[in-house]
Design an enzyme around this catalytic site. Structure first.
Site, PDB file in Angstrom:
ATOM      1  CE  LYS A 206      -3.570  -2.698   0.117  1.00 45.01           C
ATOM      2  NZ  LYS A 206      -3.033  -4.036   0.331  1.00 45.01           N
TER       3      LYS A 206
HETATM    4  C1  PLP Z   1      -9.250  -3.164  -1.591  1.00 46.34           C
HETATM    5  C2  PLP Z   1      -8.724  -3.812  -0.354  1.00 46.34           C
HETATM    6  N1  PLP Z   1      -9.490  -3.868   0.745  1.00 46.34           N
HETATM    7  C3  PLP Z   1      -9.058  -4.430   1.882  1.00 46.34           C
HETATM    8  C4  PLP Z   1      -7.795  -4.982   1.965  1.00 46.34           C
HETATM    9  C5  PLP Z   1      -7.392  -5.657   3.226  1.00 46.34           C
HETATM   10  O1  PLP Z   1      -6.306  -5.050   3.853  1.00 46.34           O
HETATM   11  P1  PLP Z   1      -5.275  -5.899   4.752  1.00 46.34           P
HETATM   12  O2  PLP Z   1      -4.410  -6.670   3.819  1.00 46.34           O
HETATM   13  O3  PLP Z   1      -4.537  -4.824   5.486  1.00 46.34           O
HETATM   14  O4  PLP Z   1      -6.058  -6.760   5.650  1.00 46.34           O
HETATM   15  C6  PLP Z   1      -6.963  -4.934   0.861  1.00 46.34           C
HETATM   16  C7  PLP Z   1      -5.629  -5.485   0.915  1.00 46.34           C
HETATM   17  O5  PLP Z   1      -4.851  -5.999   0.620  1.00 46.34           O
HETATM   18  C8  PLP Z   1      -7.433  -4.353  -0.343  1.00 46.34           C
HETATM   19  O6  PLP Z   1      -6.686  -4.305  -1.443  1.00 46.34           O
END
Ligand code: PLP
Length: 431
Positions: A206
């Site tokens: 990210k």
């Molecule tokens: C669009 C989206 N929502 C939610 C997430 C979930 O985040 P995390 O990986 O921090 O749990 C991601 C992650 O990779 C994502 O790309």
């Protein structure tokens, strides 16, 4: 002499042989500042946000700084973006008998959070923004619809104004998922400030990262308190961090998904660097994107406001699946690829759990308890629609005709020149 006009895919000399840098936007900007921020927390031996020998209040300050950066009143830091999604849906009261609209292009965690709460995700098609199509959202609304999850995908915002209008007019809540668009905006208004709530992720891919982590954002005090209880132990806390056990409105069920002080400290540094991280990617992306305008066959993703694009991915679309596959392969042969472990230059059908048609658990209605929950409980009878490939034809077509190229935050001018030259060679040779 080597013939540079012959495409590398046909045995010619490639534009470059050195792999492009890996993505991971926040990582390329990490230096001693992050090291010192984390070290100070470890030295304080106060790694928990609420108490310890010498608490520094890093997570609390990070929350305030994030809320200000997004132009909202409240922020709650969490252990992951997925944790933030689950707690946000808890705050919004998602549960059995409710449908929640999710985009055909997003991430499996978005649908998973709805299922975990006992609700039913309804997949809606996307448009040329690669985010929710407002007309498809309208079509997906039923008397059971509780809310809409707008996911700003692959670095650029979706049509937040149009989706907000639909949500307001139809009396639905709107949750923005800004995991892939942290720092994006439309007309100067930050993504994450359009809906009732928003989430962000700080996982390694990210725009800002601490390896893992997330936040929830809202300007609604009731949602803030409920989200707080959901991410923690099910109860609100007072200013001193002590639990309030006698407020019925705040007696919920908690996820144990708090952020620790090390990540809070690290992310405060990354937030200060966000304009530079995003600015670097946006500049590289638009330099490459503008060079493609002269090729009639290339369709560029519609971005509601290019000035608010975070720039981490370039998506180009071609006339058919065979052409997209060939362009991707030809670019790869010219050196538009990263070292193993990166995702530069793929046809979008290879993009795994981002595509609704790869969510086999949703298609097969996999149960949480092995007894059919949440699909077969009476409250969910008749809810939800088909999710196999074909259900969202616009998304299906875009996925097979489009190439996704990661734009790392540390591309040099030479890297950009090479990507531009590779596109020109490949598209020019066969136009
Ligand atoms: C669009 C989206 N929502 C939610 C997430 C979930 O985040 P995390 O990986 O921090 O749990 C991601 C992650 O990779 C994502 O790309």
């Amino acid at each position: 002499m080597l013939d540079t006009a012959v495409l590398a895919i046909n045995g010619g000399t490639p534009v470059r042989t050195e792999p492009l840098p890996l993505e991971f936007p926040g990582v390329h900007f990490m230096d001693e500042e992050e090291v010192e921020a984390v070290t100070a927390v470890v030295r304080s031996r106060s790694l928990f946000r609420y108490y310890g020998p010498a608490p520094r209040g890093e997570v609390k300050q990070f929350e305030q700084e994030m809320a200000a950066a997004f132009g909202v009143r409240r922020c709650i830091a969490t252990g992951s973006g997925t944790g933030a999604l689950h707690a946000a849906l808890g705050a919004l009261g998602v549960g059995p008998g409710q449908e929640v609209i999710v985009p055909a292009y997003s991430w499996i965690s978005v649908a998973a959070a709805v299922v975990q709460r006992g609700g039913v995700p309804v997949v809606a098609d996307i448009d040329d923004t690669f985010c929710l199509d407002p007309a498809a959202v309208e079509r997906a609304i039923t008397p059971h619809t509780a809310g809409i999850m707008l996911v700003h995908m692959s670095g650029a915002p979706g049509d937040a104004a149009a989706i907000t209008e639909v949500a307001k007019r139809r009396g639905l809540w709107l949750l923005e998922d800004c995991a892939q668009c942290n720092g994006g905006s439309i007309g100067g208004k930050p993504v994450g400030s359009f809906g009732d709530m928003a989430i962000v992720s700080f996982q390694l891919n990210k725009n800002m990262t601490a390896g893992e982590g997330g936040v929830m954002l809202t300007s609604d005090e009731r949602l803030y308190n409920r989200a707080f209880a959901c991410h923690d132990l099910g109860y609100a806390r007072n200013e001193a961090g002590r639990m309030i056990l006698n407020d019925p409105e705040m007696t919920l069920w908690g996820l144990g998904c708090r952020m620790d002080e090390m990540r809070g400290a690290l992310l405060r540094v990354q937030l200060r660097k966000r304009p530079r991280i995003v600015g670097a990617m946006r500049a590289s992306k638009y330099r490459i994107r503008e060079s493609l305008a002269r090729f009639e066959e290339v369709q560029l993703r519609r971005v509601p406001d290019p000035a608010g694009d975070t720039g981490c991915f370039l998506i180009t679309t071609y006339r058919d699946a065979a052409r997209a596959r060939w362009v991707s392969d030809a670019l790869r042969a010219e050196g538009v690829r990263t070292a193993p472990g990166g995702v530069s230059n793929i046809v979008m059908t290879d993009w795994g759990l981002h595509l609704y048609s790869n969510w086999s658990g949703l298609e097969r209605r996999v149960s949480i308890d092995g007894k059919g929950f949440p699909w077969t409980i009476p409250a969910n009878a008749g809810l939800g629609g088909k999710v196999e490939r074909g259900a969202c034809p616009v998304a299906d077509g875009l996925f097979e005709r489009s190439i996704l190229i990661a734009i790392p935050s540390n591309l040099t001018q030479r890297d950009e020149d090479d990507v531009i030259a590779a596109f020109a060679k490949v598209l020019g040779a066969t136009a």
